[in-house]
Design a protein around this motif. Structure first.
Motif, PDB file in Angstrom:
ATOM      1  N   UNK A 233      -1.329  -2.847   4.572  1.00  0.00           N
ATOM      2  CA  UNK A 233      -2.659  -2.292   4.480  1.00  0.00           C
ATOM      3  C   UNK A 233      -2.765  -0.979   5.247  1.00  0.00           C
ATOM      4  N   UNK A 234      -2.290  -0.934   6.502  1.00  0.00           N
ATOM      5  CA  UNK A 234      -2.416   0.342   7.225  1.00  0.00           C
ATOM      6  C   UNK A 234      -1.767   1.482   6.462  1.00  0.00           C
ATOM      7  N   UNK A 235      -0.633   1.191   5.880  1.00  0.00           N
ATOM      8  CA  UNK A 235       0.061   2.227   5.136  1.00  0.00           C
ATOM      9  C   UNK A 235      -0.775   2.721   3.962  1.00  0.00           C
ATOM     10  N   UNK A 236      -1.329   1.750   3.263  1.00  0.00           N
ATOM     11  CA  UNK A 236      -2.156   2.098   2.105  1.00  0.00           C
ATOM     12  C   UNK A 236      -3.358   2.904   2.562  1.00  0.00           C
ATOM     13  N   UNK A 237      -3.974   2.432   3.612  1.00  0.00           N
ATOM     14  CA  UNK A 237      -5.166   3.122   4.102  1.00  0.00           C
ATOM     15  C   UNK A 237      -4.805   4.547   4.490  1.00  0.00           C
TER      16      UNK A 237
ATOM     17  N   UNK B  19     -15.014   7.185  -2.023  1.00  0.00           N
ATOM     18  CA  UNK B  19     -14.586   6.223  -3.025  1.00  0.00           C
ATOM     19  C   UNK B  19     -13.072   6.277  -3.208  1.00  0.00           C
ATOM     20  N   UNK B  20     -12.432   5.134  -3.147  1.00  0.00           N
ATOM     21  CA  UNK B  20     -11.024   5.068  -3.507  1.00  0.00           C
ATOM     22  C   UNK B  20     -10.855   4.009  -4.566  1.00  0.00           C
ATOM     23  N   UNK B  21      -9.991   4.276  -5.466  1.00  0.00           N
ATOM     24  CA  UNK B  21      -9.543   3.220  -6.351  1.00  0.00           C
ATOM     25  C   UNK B  21      -8.034   3.204  -6.235  1.00  0.00           C
ATOM     26  N   UNK B  22      -7.500   2.150  -5.713  1.00  0.00           N
ATOM     27  CA  UNK B  22      -6.076   2.099  -5.441  1.00  0.00           C
ATOM     28  C   UNK B  22      -5.457   0.999  -6.291  1.00  0.00           C
TER      29      UNK B  22
END
Lengths: 993, 993
Positions: free
Chosen positions: A134-138, A242-245
């Motif tokens: 998650x941290x990486x993605x964030x 807004x993010x869409x991942x």
């Protein structure tokens, strides 16, 4: 695929018409892409979707699980808390945060959908992000955000901080269970509580999305995170973030590790939390939409997602605000349109008009094979592959209740008919023979018959035939058993001839009209018999109406010695008898007379019988309905419902034992010997009657054959009804073959003849019905079919045979309880009959009538007329049945079929298709006509002048025919196309009105 | 109005934020007017609407009736045929054209709404057209169309021809009725069959729309005409032809002439008929929308209509296509949001989150007045204006059934308690006194009492008190009647003191918790008493369990003469008696002994009693539910439901007469005289007891007063429950005043004391409940309130008094039937209790629990805990009631109130507000705190730092508070505003969890 595209181009012209239509407003036509809902734009969006989804349509998209988290203050600390989840339907976390709401249909506001669309257009979208944790993605997300200029670099730290706050999930139990249900198809089982953190353990190797062989992607997380930012000083981001991942699947990841596939983040200032919540609900609902989730999986860029939303918006169902309260949580419907259908035909607008299927053919799967015994061989061929499953399919608790229920029905029937037969034939056939015969015939039929769900039993017409035959033999001094044997042999032979010539093809003509008429009649007979027997106990145990408790001293019944003259007849010395000590029977036996005002009365028994009878019936009915109550878990309720008959019998047997009254009990023969002492177990074919009798018995045998054939086949048609969704096919020829063989066998053994019993067979099927266990919360269970197997039937009849040794147990069952069961059987078998529903319509005012599909298509007047014809037919049959003509009763079914044939003159084929089925030759003739016409046309070379299209009676659900239709994207255009597919065009302009 | 605009401007800044938010996509922001749904545009549309509707909001818009006609071929001729209609909800003409579908919520497609919007933008719109007849209107419409260049001049003739084709309407009956219902408010009654033609007769003077004093506009026609153009060669208009015509109202038009107000015409080529049908449905649904129809009435130009659609679209509720099947016809909901609410707050998005009201205060309308007798005077002042209506409101058939039902309950009660009192007081008070007292007290109370719906009756605690008092007087040789008189007088005095000091204010503390505990307890007592009495008959009429019908000769019961020694005691000469001719009673009377094995048994009666008891109960329950079945017209069903008790009593009385068994019957005293021969009708106050007794009786009187006060007031609270929607207010002080006066009167007459009886009062209210007759087809009937009047009560008690002369009729009623009625009463009065619903929750798995509002707001754990506390309290009360402590039972209610007080420590006020009510001092204290805080703040001059807003317990439905909120158009903005209005903000962070 080529054809599809071809169709598309062909329709290009028509679509451009739409352009003109909506292009009037110049302002609109400037920016067509921003008007997703107008026809002009739909076409590109749909085309895009077709392109996205088209290439690998075979790989099924997994069911998505969506979770919505909201940023909240918890004890001074910020945390993400789950506020709703979607597994097909929405479940909200109720206020107080300890409870999931009931699953309900998400009611969105159009507003939020459009806002969502804007969000996706403006926000950052990262598809196929390779993030291990998650941290990486964030980090990557925020980086991108800053890159795109959507986020001021100085806020980066804050946003990362907020996004990495602790995630708190809703209580685990309920979600876990439902997920476990869903996860059946894959071995992936994950603890939802760790859903979000699940991204942290990095899988060994993450592949890009190119290899779509998903194994783990069945459960995918999507989090719409919405901060309300209470307490945090000042809106640090005025713009919403807004993010869409989309995270690629990791096929190598161990299955215990959950994989969040999609992440939708929405951050914004405090004031908008309500609106953001709605946006979150919108994206969550989109994500569980089969079509959109497919798009999300396969999307290559932002435009693909937008196209997905546009498609979604185009199919959306709109409720006017004045007619619906958005606060109401809509219960999930029984059925939703399948995603496949939606995928192939992109617009639902036209489908909204389509309705269910018309009746369909009665004798499904029955085909006429010209060869000798062709039908029989086909039946065997059809049945052989199921032989093994016919046994192991029975292993379910439901089978136990079915066996008990049907067993009780069978022995009651055996006793009743046995008793009656004994009366009719001076005990040549009695209860003992009845038990043995039932067991023998039943076991053989269930083992080898074509439709093992059919229960064989003695039936009324056979009983009457036997009675007449016995009286005839007796008055003409012919040996009854031998005559009967020869009739049986002839009849067996005739049956076999019928089998060999595929005569069972006649069942094609037994439509719903005939079938319902017959089965309602049998149900009525069951009901009236049960009530008659109950009423009989009031006659058998008369109540002393004028009884006054105070005058108890006046009520007595003394046995008085006969006058002196008759005493000499007595076996004993009359004077030696103590007359006052004799019981009623003894007194009468010895010629005494009963004197007193209580002699002809029996206290309590009649009323007690009534209580037992009515109690059993109403308790069974109540417990059956218990399945639909809200109490107790579904499984327990289902168990109670399945065992309702057994439980009510037990209850009232218990009550009866508690009261200790001498109510009439079930009496089973205990000794294994023929009822009549004179006869043995085997009937010899020759010797007692003159030789010509052996040939002459061919004539009565003909009657028996017709009788058996009709009785057997119509019951089989009822059992094989399409509504029962039987999968293992029917076996009319095989059934008849065994019935014939059993005729001969039973004749040799001097046992009664057996044939399919409608009501008990229906009860058998009803007690074996399967329902789907709903997978997603809120999904309604669907009727799946019947547990088709041979074991329950075999067990029932084995038990029936063994009953002779069960007498000590069975003797506790009072007869009124069994009459109650009979009443229930009769009433229950009326339940599924459309005829009965239509009778009820007479009593309902128009506006309260239920929404039956046929009422949408056939004028009420016609429906009533049709029902009335059926009622009259039934009344005639009832009268016939009540007279001696009962013996020709099964032949009367032929009469019903004739009446049905005449209905063709009164009703249009359209109406009949909805109310009944179309008769085969009509169908055939139509088809032939059509063929001929076509041929003629072909020869003439003109094909455009056919104002009245031939009737097309859909034999399969129309859904399939729709999905075969060319997928036209422009709904304006395919109006005419889908009109072509309309169930049954009203080609007849109601000329009979 | 000024303030509103002020608010608006103040929010301008926030709204511009929305601009930025959605302005990101440059394409979108270019043409804001074409994006009706985004926040930027909403504001102008809403503003426009506010301008259109704002000026004359007070004039109510009439309910619109909308008809959709479709051009169809009928026998080679074109005609317009009605295909659907809208009276609030949609009713479709089913296939075959002979039947209206059930009214259902119109499910539209977004597509069609947008197409409609385009149609209105491009088509010709003629507002306030002055046309007298259809041809005239059509001419003008076509003229305009040609002028606008939308129609080629050469097609003019054709279009006019088509538009003037015959109009065929659907069968008239159902539509007529529903319209007649709607037209109630005006005298306009019109035949719908002539709806279209109705424009022809020209009214004398047509005024422009300026004068809005509509008198005739209640029924307005709007026809959406859609041609399918079958058969007509070639699309003569490639473009669709759209007209929207508004015809001004004609106030002078005679009321019999219908006035079509709106006409929407859509003509187009054949292929698009499906799509056009959808557009027609869309405009029709819009026209019946309260808000849009308002707009349509007042629209000045095209833009107004477009703004109306935009507003409609903004409020629309969207169902995702994957979760709902558009084929399903949605049943109209119980309640729809009121149009007024929608008008004032233009966006529903935020309201979607709002829920019903919390419990609200228990003793509504009760206020503490400091003055002497202030409450009493207020009560009288409140009641006086209703005096007349208290009588004429009773004229309804329902009242008859209520009178019969309550009458039977009352006499059963009177007999039961009379019998028990007679036992307890050696017939000083017996059945006769009970009847007289009930009649007297009831008539007086119903005539003058504050709450005439309350039924007075003897109650258990009073009975026990009398019993103890009688035993005390007897053992101490005190004259019972005189002592009782003095206690009654003291108690009366004490009651009057309580009245004068407004002590009834205590009921403020009787919350739902206490009230439900009490009423469930009383219901349980009813149920257990009924069952006990039934079980008693099995003891009273023992069943001979071992009875064997064969040994009937053995069963006898002889009266044997006593042994010689005892014979001398007999009044007659013993030997002269024929002992065998004596009845049981006589035999025992004369000292004989009963010998025989049937002496102690009574046949049939016990079982018959059971059948009567259970039959009455279950038939009543079944008939009550019949209201919700589909059979028979609504009126008939309601009648059956209202008279269910009467009908089942009649049925089982009939059955009993038919059987002719000597079941125990209702025995009413027939002679008018005191039960005990020694006493007269008036008790003299002095002479028999010592003087100090007159004073000392003050002490027991205190107990009686508390007893009566609690019993009376808690029953009154239950009757005055807010759920009952009583309109005429309560009168606790007045009630108590009359109870006190009656105490004294009854004491003088030696009659029992009377106090409000909970269960019968609830039954009284239940039998007088009114429901709205639904006006539009499909609208659900709403509970309107109770027929509040004095007449039914008075009649009940007059009948009770007259019963003494009705004995010949009443003697046919068997007691078991009445016990059945009692059982029903007990069960029925449990029905409306939330406590009972919560108990049921224990048995339901989470996912099957119904959607109670409190479950949405309070954690299930807390709900269960609360229920558990109530159950324990109830169990304790039950045990107390079963012992001698029963006399302090009403005092125990105080205990309940104390328990409730302690619950404040365990539960948060938020939870209690949903499950129960907030106790007044909490409320008061909170308010005071608030006040103090504010004062302090004011003095300090700081007002912005109040993180935990004080609890605001809504005492009125929140709807009103919402409508008071500033009408913010931009939903994005008023999120925070409406959050302020959120029922009860969860200000306590669940510290107790």
């Amino acid at each position: 695929l080529w054809q599809r595209l071809g169709q598309q181009t062909k329709n290009g012209k028509t679509c451009s018409q739409c352009w003109v239509l909506f292009g009037m407003n110049s302002a609109l036509s400037i920016v067509p892409r921003t008007l997703p809902l107008l026809c002009v734009v739909v076409s590109p969006a749909a085309e895009r979707l077709r392109y996205i989804l088209g290439d690998e349509d075979d790989a099924p998209t997994p069911t998505l699980f969506t979770e919505m988290d909201t940023l909240q203050h918890e004890g001074g600390e910020l945390e993400w808390r789950e506020s709703a989840r979607w597994v097909k339907f929405e479940e909200k976390v109720e206020e107080g945060g300890e409870r999931w709401s009931k699953p309900h249909v998400s009611t969105l506001s159009l507003h939020s959908l459009f806002e969502l669309r804007t969000c996706l257009q403006t926000g950052s979208i990262l598809l196929d992000l390779e993030g291990y944790s998650l941290p990486q993605i964030v980090d990557e997300v925020v980086e991108r955000q800053v890159e795109d200029g959507l986020l001021a670099p100085e806020l980066r730290e804050k946003v990362v901080f907020v996004l990495l706050r602790k995630h708190r999930h809703q209580t685990k139990k309920p979600i876990h269970r439902s997920l476990a249900d869903i996860g059946k198809s894959s071995s992936t089982s994950r603890l939802p509580g760790e859903a979000f953190c699940g991204l942290r353990p990095p899988g060994p190797g993450h592949h890009p999305r190119g290899l779509n062989g998903s194994s783990c992607a069945n459960q995918v997380m999507h989090d719409s995170l919405k901060p309300s930012w209470r307490g945090t000083r000042g809106g640090f981001s005025e713009l919403p973030l807004t993010h869409f991942v989309s995270v690629p699947e990791s096929p190598v990841t161990p299955s215990v590790i959950p994989c969040s596939r999609f992440l939708f983040v929405l951050l914004g200032p405090q004031g908008k939390s309500k609106s953001y919540n709605e946006i979150g609900r919108a994206i969550a609902t989109l994500m569980v939409d089969d079509l959109f989730s497919d798009v999300a999986y396969k999307a290559r860029d932002r435009e693909d997602l937008i196209a997905g939303i546009d498609e979604f918006l185009d199919e959306v169902i709109v409720l006017p605000p004045g007619e619906w309260d958005p606060k109401i949580r809509i219960e999930p419907p029984k059925k939703v349109p399948s995603a496949d259908m939606r995928k192939s035909v992109f617009s639902l607008n036209e489908l909204g008009q389509m309705n269910g299927t018309a009746g369909g053919g009665g004798g499904s799967g029955e085909s006429l094979d010209g060869r000798f015994c062709g039908g029989l061989f086909l039946d065997i061929k059809r049945k052989l592959p199921w032989l093994l499953s016919d046994f192991y399919d029975a292993f379910h608790i439901q089978s136990i209740s079915a066996v008990l229920f049907i067993y009780l029905g069978c022995i009651t029937n055996a006793i009743t008919f046995g008793g009656l037969l004994g009366d009719a034939t001076d005990n040549y056939q009695g209860v003992m023979e009845s038990f043995l015969g039932t067991a023998l015939a039943g076991v053989v039929f269930c083992c080898f018959g074509g439709q093992p769900l059919i229960i064989l039993s003695s039936t009324g017409p056979i009983l009457i035939f036997e009675k007449l035959l016995y009286e005839f033999s007796k008055s003409n001094s012919i040996d009854y058993m031998e005559l009967r044997l020869w009739i049986g042999l002839h009849s067996c032979f005739q049956c076999l001839v019928l089998v060999a010539t595929d005569a069972s093809y006649i069942i094609k003509y037994i439509t719903r009209f005939t079938e319902e008429g017959f089965s309602s009649l049998i149900s009525f007979i069951f009901i009236s018999d049960a009530i008659k027997k109950m009423a009989g106990s009031f006659k058998y145990y008369p109540i002393n109406r004028g009884y006054n408790p105070d005058y108890v001293t006046m009520y007595k019944c003394d046995c008085q010695a006969p006058t002196q003259g008759n005493l000499s007849d007595l076996p004993l010395n009359g004077t030696a008898l103590d007359w006052s000590q004799l019981s009623k029977k003894e007194c009468l036996k010895y010629g005494g007379s009963l004197v007193g005002n209580s002699c002809k009365y029996v206290p309590d028994l009649a009323l007690m019988s009534f209580i037992l009878f009515f109690g059993t019936y109403s308790m069974t009915i109540t417990l059956k309905k218990f399945k639909f109550s809200r109490y107790f878990p579904t499984k327990l309720r289902k168990l109670i419902s399945d065992f309702s008959i057994f439980m009510s019998i037990m209850t009232f047997v218990g009550l009866d034992m508690l009261m200790g009254l001498q109510t009439p009990k079930l009496i089973v023969p205990t000794e294994f010997k023929p009822t009549r002492s004179g006869r043995g177990w085997i009937v010899k074919p020759f010797g007692k009657n003159p030789w010509w009798m052996y040939l002459a018995s061919f004539v009565p045998a003909l009657l028996v054959t017709i009788l058996i054939f009709m009785d057997q086949q119509i019951s089989a048609v009822i059992v094989n009804r399409k509504e029962n969704k039987l999968k293992k096919g029917c076996g009319y020829h095989l059934d008849l073959f065994w019935v014939g063989i059993l005729m001969a066998t039973c004749s040799f053994l001097g046992l009664p003849w057996y044939v399919a019993a409608t009501v008990i067979s229906i009860a058998h099927i009803d007690s074996l019905k399967m329902e789907s266990e709903s997978s997603a919360p809120g999904e309604q269970p669907q009727f799946l079919g019947v547990r088709e197997q041979r074991l329950t039937g075999i067990l029932v009849f084995v038990l029936t045979g063994v009953s002779i040794f069960l007498a000590p147990v069975l003797q506790f069952i009072p007869m009124p309880v069994l009459y109650g069961v009979f009443l229930y059987m009769g009433v229950a078998s009326l339940g599924g009959i459309q005829f009965w529903d239509r009778i009820k319509l007479f009593l309902m005012p128009l506006k309260h009538q239920p929404d039956f599909t046929y009422l949408r298509h056939v004028p009420l007047r016609k429906v009533h007329l049709f029902t009335l014809v059926q009622i009259i037919c039934l009344a005639v049959l009832w009268i016939l049945k009540s007279t001696v003509a009962a013996i020709v009763f099964p032949v009367m079914i032929l009469g019903l079929m004739v009446v049905r044939k005449m209905l063709d003159l009164v009703f249009s084929q359209h109406d009949l298709a909805w109310l009944d089925d179309i008769l085969p030759e009509k169908d055939k003739k139509k088809k032939e006509d059509e063929k001929k016409k076509k041929d003629r046309k072909k020869s003439k070379g003109q094909d455009d002048d056919n104002p009245n299209p031939p009737v097309k009676i859909p034999m399969e659900p129309l859904v399939s025919s729709v999905s075969l239709a060319p997928p036209l994207a422009c709904s304006q255009v395919n109006a005419s196309a889908s009109e072509r597919e309309y169930p049954i065009p009203s080609f007849e302009p109601h000329a009979h009105d």
